[in-house]
Design a protein around this motif. Structure first.
Motif, PDB file in Angstrom:
ATOM      1  N   LEU A  58      -4.610  46.872  85.933  1.00 30.10           N
ATOM      2  CA  LEU A  58      -4.669  45.668  85.113  1.00 30.10           C
ATOM      3  C   LEU A  58      -3.415  45.511  84.261  1.00 30.10           C
ATOM      4  O   LEU A  58      -2.942  44.390  84.031  1.00 30.10           O
ATOM      5  N   ALA A  59      -2.856  46.615  83.788  1.00 34.66           N
ATOM      6  CA  ALA A  59      -1.592  46.548  83.047  1.00 34.66           C
ATOM      7  C   ALA A  59      -0.464  46.130  83.976  1.00 34.66           C
ATOM      8  O   ALA A  59       0.390  45.306  83.614  1.00 34.66           O
ATOM      9  N   THR A  60      -0.431  46.698  85.176  1.00 37.46           N
ATOM     10  CA  THR A  60       0.596  46.321  86.145  1.00 37.46           C
ATOM     11  C   THR A  60       0.510  44.839  86.478  1.00 37.46           C
ATOM     12  O   THR A  60       1.527  44.124  86.487  1.00 37.46           O
ATOM     13  N   THR A  94      11.744  37.396  75.116  1.00 35.74           N
ATOM     14  CA  THR A  94      12.016  35.958  75.008  1.00 35.74           C
ATOM     15  C   THR A  94      10.783  35.158  74.649  1.00 35.74           C
ATOM     16  O   THR A  94      10.892  34.012  74.219  1.00 35.74           O
ATOM     17  N   TRP A  95       9.603  35.733  74.832  1.00 35.41           N
ATOM     18  CA  TRP A  95       8.359  35.001  74.631  1.00 35.41           C
ATOM     19  C   TRP A  95       7.903  35.059  73.175  1.00 35.41           C
ATOM     20  O   TRP A  95       8.300  35.942  72.399  1.00 35.41           O
ATOM     21  N   GLU A  96       7.007  34.128  72.854  1.00 33.76           N
ATOM     22  CA  GLU A  96       6.322  34.142  71.568  1.00 33.76           C
ATOM     23  C   GLU A  96       5.171  35.149  71.609  1.00 33.76           C
ATOM     24  O   GLU A  96       4.610  35.444  72.672  1.00 33.76           O
ATOM     25  N   LEU A  97       4.815  35.677  70.452  1.00 34.79           N
ATOM     26  CA  LEU A  97       3.791  36.716  70.384  1.00 34.79           C
ATOM     27  C   LEU A  97       2.436  36.268  70.931  1.00 34.79           C
ATOM     28  O   LEU A  97       1.798  37.030  71.680  1.00 34.79           O
ATOM     29  N   PRO A  98       1.907  35.076  70.589  1.00 35.28           N
ATOM     30  CA  PRO A  98       0.600  34.706  71.131  1.00 35.28           C
ATOM     31  C   PRO A  98       0.549  34.737  72.656  1.00 35.28           C
ATOM     32  O   PRO A  98      -0.456  35.156  73.242  1.00 35.28           O
ATOM     33  N   GLU A  99       1.633  34.306  73.319  1.00 38.28           N
ATOM     34  CA  GLU A  99       1.666  34.349  74.783  1.00 38.28           C
ATOM     35  C   GLU A  99       1.593  35.787  75.293  1.00 38.28           C
ATOM     36  O   GLU A  99       0.876  36.090  76.260  1.00 38.28           O
ATOM     37  N   HIS A 123      -3.235  38.329  77.441  1.00 38.08           N
ATOM     38  CA  HIS A 123      -4.005  39.161  78.379  1.00 38.08           C
ATOM     39  C   HIS A 123      -4.855  40.184  77.634  1.00 38.08           C
ATOM     40  O   HIS A 123      -6.040  40.371  77.953  1.00 38.08           O
ATOM     41  N   ALA A 124      -4.266  40.873  76.667  1.00 41.39           N
ATOM     42  CA  ALA A 124      -5.009  41.910  75.945  1.00 41.39           C
ATOM     43  C   ALA A 124      -6.170  41.307  75.167  1.00 41.39           C
ATOM     44  O   ALA A 124      -7.276  41.867  75.140  1.00 41.39           O
ATOM     45  N   ILE A 125      -5.939  40.166  74.521  1.00 47.84           N
ATOM     46  CA  ILE A 125      -7.017  39.508  73.786  1.00 47.84           C
ATOM     47  C   ILE A 125      -8.153  39.147  74.729  1.00 47.84           C
ATOM     48  O   ILE A 125      -9.337  39.364  74.430  1.00 47.84           O
ATOM     49  N   GLY A 126      -7.813  38.620  75.897  1.00 46.38           N
ATOM     50  CA  GLY A 126      -8.846  38.244  76.854  1.00 46.38           C
ATOM     51  C   GLY A 126      -9.675  39.429  77.321  1.00 46.38           C
ATOM     52  O   GLY A 126     -10.914  39.355  77.364  1.00 46.38           O
ATOM     53  N   TYR A 127      -9.007  40.560  77.666  1.00 47.18           N
ATOM     54  CA  TYR A 127      -9.765  41.726  78.130  1.00 47.18           C
ATOM     55  C   TYR A 127     -10.614  42.324  77.019  1.00 47.18           C
ATOM     56  O   TYR A 127     -11.720  42.832  77.263  1.00 47.18           O
ATOM     57  N   ALA A 128     -10.120  42.295  75.786  1.00 50.72           N
ATOM     58  CA  ALA A 128     -10.898  42.845  74.669  1.00 50.72           C
ATOM     59  C   ALA A 128     -12.066  41.931  74.306  1.00 50.72           C
ATOM     60  O   ALA A 128     -13.181  42.408  74.046  1.00 50.72           O
ATOM     61  N   ARG A 129     -11.820  40.651  74.288  1.00 54.73           N
ATOM     62  CA  ARG A 129     -12.856  39.687  73.883  1.00 54.73           C
ATOM     63  C   ARG A 129     -13.906  39.460  74.976  1.00 54.73           C
ATOM     64  O   ARG A 129     -15.115  39.485  74.722  1.00 54.73           O
ATOM     65  N   ASP A 130     -13.444  39.249  76.216  1.00 53.93           N
ATOM     66  CA  ASP A 130     -14.346  38.845  77.298  1.00 53.93           C
ATOM     67  C   ASP A 130     -14.813  40.016  78.148  1.00 53.93           C
ATOM     68  O   ASP A 130     -15.757  39.887  78.921  1.00 53.93           O
TER      69      ASP A 130
END
Length: 600
Positions: free
Chosen positions: A27-29, A131-136, A140-147
């Motif tokens: 999942l990390a990969t 280059t990305w913003e932090l929320p982006e 993935h991590a928020i989704g796996y932890a929340r859902d």
């Protein structure tokens, strides 16, 4: 070239030109590769995967732990170390531990906690190289932890082994990991809504006029906000440690506010014309450099780990390098690393290798320094002296005959199309480390167990000093360009298994996947970095696939060999880049059916 390896690989050597990722969890990969696919670079991808690892491998790492990484690119080829190893709190002193009745830092519980620095390090990597913003990046991590995500069998087994500990001693951990009053079943969806809220809070507080300012705001929120306050408040709650007694922690809000990750120069050495980059001697990384320099003086055919003579030389070189590690390495010390890597010193160490296994502990005297030899105690001696041996809640790997290594670390390698290459080893804050802190979904790590309660030791417990971490990623450069990133979980074995890989690839002509699949071995003839810190004089652990003849030969030479399962040692992964063609590669460990590489 070494003897041809088994042609039947467990998986192919991946090749492509767009981007490659290899890690200890699929999942990390996949998360890292999805970032690359949407225009992120290697740093964006690594940070996204790093936070996913907190969620999906909680038995191997967590937000309350540590991480180290190495980064380089064709545009900025000088390798640098991302230093995410926290230091000892201001009140973590030898005197305090002695007053608590301790003769060594415990293996579990808050007294063993270094100030957590993993999250700040990941955010620094994003700010400096992403280059990305932090929320982006956190999505993935928020989704796996929340859902939820399907729990690994090893996570479920680790929780099951701790049911009694959680029920009787660490009820906050029981509430987090057994919300229904039982351990989860393999494949069952598990959630961590508390950690999801922590990450969402960081994303919401990432505000400011520039991307860098927004990430810096999130870093301050982590160090000074509700997470830091919860950790500091929970230090007042006494709980069981690995010595069997109850103690309080000593970490304060001021310790947490002052914990800042940073970028540092890498330590380097040359082997067979390549430059190998590691952490400085505040970590164990330069032990690999010493071992490589010792072995560089032997002919190619003398370094095959799959032969009796090659395995013997490798084990003996590792013993010498690790003896220097345990006697001379440390934070804030004037470590004579240049002398330890000098031709004269290395030649003197190489000359100590004979045809017989040495059962002694033989540190050198670089620059005439004697250093401080750590306590040398076998498990039998510790038991005779009334010492407490590890229980189910202890940390890093142990090996028993016929059983697999229990690793408590993750690893991640990423390379993008532009050649930015990152090797990262996050660890600590395992769910078996200490009681979960209420409201934030994780516990503190136990990295201070790598310190000694001896003022003369270079790794003595000292406020503000880093423990000599075992986290040790690697970069390889050719003609000044990064060509390979690699690493492995495994505590004291991390550099040992990486040494086998490098010998097989750089000397033996193996492909990366062939080198990862090949039989592994390591020495245990050094004081373990993890509680209760015992050693096995002349000890060696080998996968049984090494073969009866080689194993018998090692025993005849005097090695005390423990034969482990056929696929039990090492969890290596790597990514590669050919500067001439731009072709990228990746390979990952088949052991445990958990690590995966992906790319195109």
């Amino acid at each position: 070239m070494f003897v041809a390896p088994d042609p039947h690989l467990t998986r192919p050597d991946l090749q492509g030109t767009f981007g490659m990722v290899a890690s200890t969890h699929w999942l990390a990969t996949a998360s890292a590769l999805s970032v690359l696919e949407r225009g992120g670079n290697a740093a964006d991808a690594a940070v996204s995967a790093g936070f996913v690892l907190h969620v999906v491998e909680p038995h191997l790492n967590g937000p309350g732990g540590d991480m180290t990484a190495l980064i380089a690119s064709p545009a900025d080829p000088v390798p640098r170390v991302l230093m995410g190893q926290g230091c000892a709190p201001a009140a973590a002193t030898i005197a305090h531990c002695r007053a608590e009745g301790l003769d060594r830092v415990p293996g579990t519980g808050a007294l063993a906690a270094a100030v957590p620095l993993a999250v700040d390090a990941w955010l620094l990597l994003l700010a400096e190289h992403g280059t990305w913003e932090l929320p982006e990046v956190l999505d993935h991590a928020i989704g796996y932890a929340r859902d939820g995500h399907p729990v690994l069998a090893r996570v479920a087994a680790q929780i099951a082994s701790l049911e009694e500990t959680f029920a009787r001693a660490w009820p906050t951990s029981g509430a987090l990991w057994m919300p229904d009053g039982r351990a989860p079943q393999p494949g069952e969806l598990i959630r961590n809504p508390e950690y999801a809220r922590v990450l969402q809070d960081l994303a919401e507080h990432a505000v400011g006029p520039t991307r860098e300012a927004r990430i810096e705001a999130a870093r301050r929120r982590w160090r000074e906000g509700p997470v830091a306050r919860a950790i500091a408040a929970f230090q007042e709650v006494p709980h069981r440690h690995s010595d069997g007694a109850e103690h309080r922690g000593v970490m304060t809000a001021a310790d947490l506010a002052g914990a800042v990750a940073r970028l540092e120069p890498a330590a380097t050495a040359t082997f067979r014309g390549r430059t190998i980059a590691k952490t400085g001697p505040w970590g164990q990384g330069p032990a690999l450099l010493i071992a490589l320099r010792i072995l560089d003086g032997f002919a190619d055919e003398e370094l095959d780990p799959s032969t009796e003579a090659g395995a013997h030389r490798i084990l003996e070189a590792l013993k010498l390098a690790l003896a220097d590690r345990d006697t001379h390495f440390g934070d804030g010390q004037d470590v004579p690393l240049a002398q330890m890597l000098s031709e004269e010193y290395i030649a003197s160490r190489r000359a100590l290798i004979t045809e017989r296994a040495c059962a002694g502990f033989r540190p050198g005297r670089p620059g005439g320094r004697t250093g401080t030899v750590p306590p040398l105690l076998t498990a039998e001696q510790l038991a005779t002296a009334g010492g407490r041996l590890p229980d189910a809640a202890t940390g890093e790997p142990t090996v028993r005959v016929g059983e697999e290594v229990r690793g408590d670390t993750c690893h991640l390698d990423v390379v993008d199309a532009r050649g930015m290459m990152i090797s990262a080893t996050p660890s600590g804050g395992w769910l078996q480390s200490s009681p979960a802190v209420p409201g934030i979904g994780f516990c503190l790590g136990t990295r201070l167990q790598m310190t000694w309660l001896d003022e003369s030791s270079p790794t003595a417990l000292r406020p503000g000093a880093r423990p000599r971490t075992t986290l040790t990623p690697t970069l390889v450069l050719e003609h000044g360009q990064p060509v390979m990133a690699l690493g492995s979980p495994g505590g004291d074995q991390q550099d040992q298994w990486q040494l086998l890989f490098l010998l097989r690839v750089l000397v033996g002509g193996y492909t990366p996947q062939q080198a990862i699949d090949a039989p592994a071995l390591h020495t245990t003839a050094m004081p373990g970095s993890f509680w209760p810190r015992t050693w096995t004089p002349a000890g060696a652990v080998v996968e049984e696939r090494l073969g009866e003849q080689v194993i018998a030969g090692l025993r005849e030479r005097g090695h005390e060999v423990t034969v482990s399962g056929p696929w039990s040692l090492g969890r290596l992964s790597c990514v590669t880049r050919d500067p001439a063609t731009g072709v990228l590669g990746a390979a990952a460990n088949p052991r445990g059916a958990q690590g995966y590489a992906a790319g195109r």
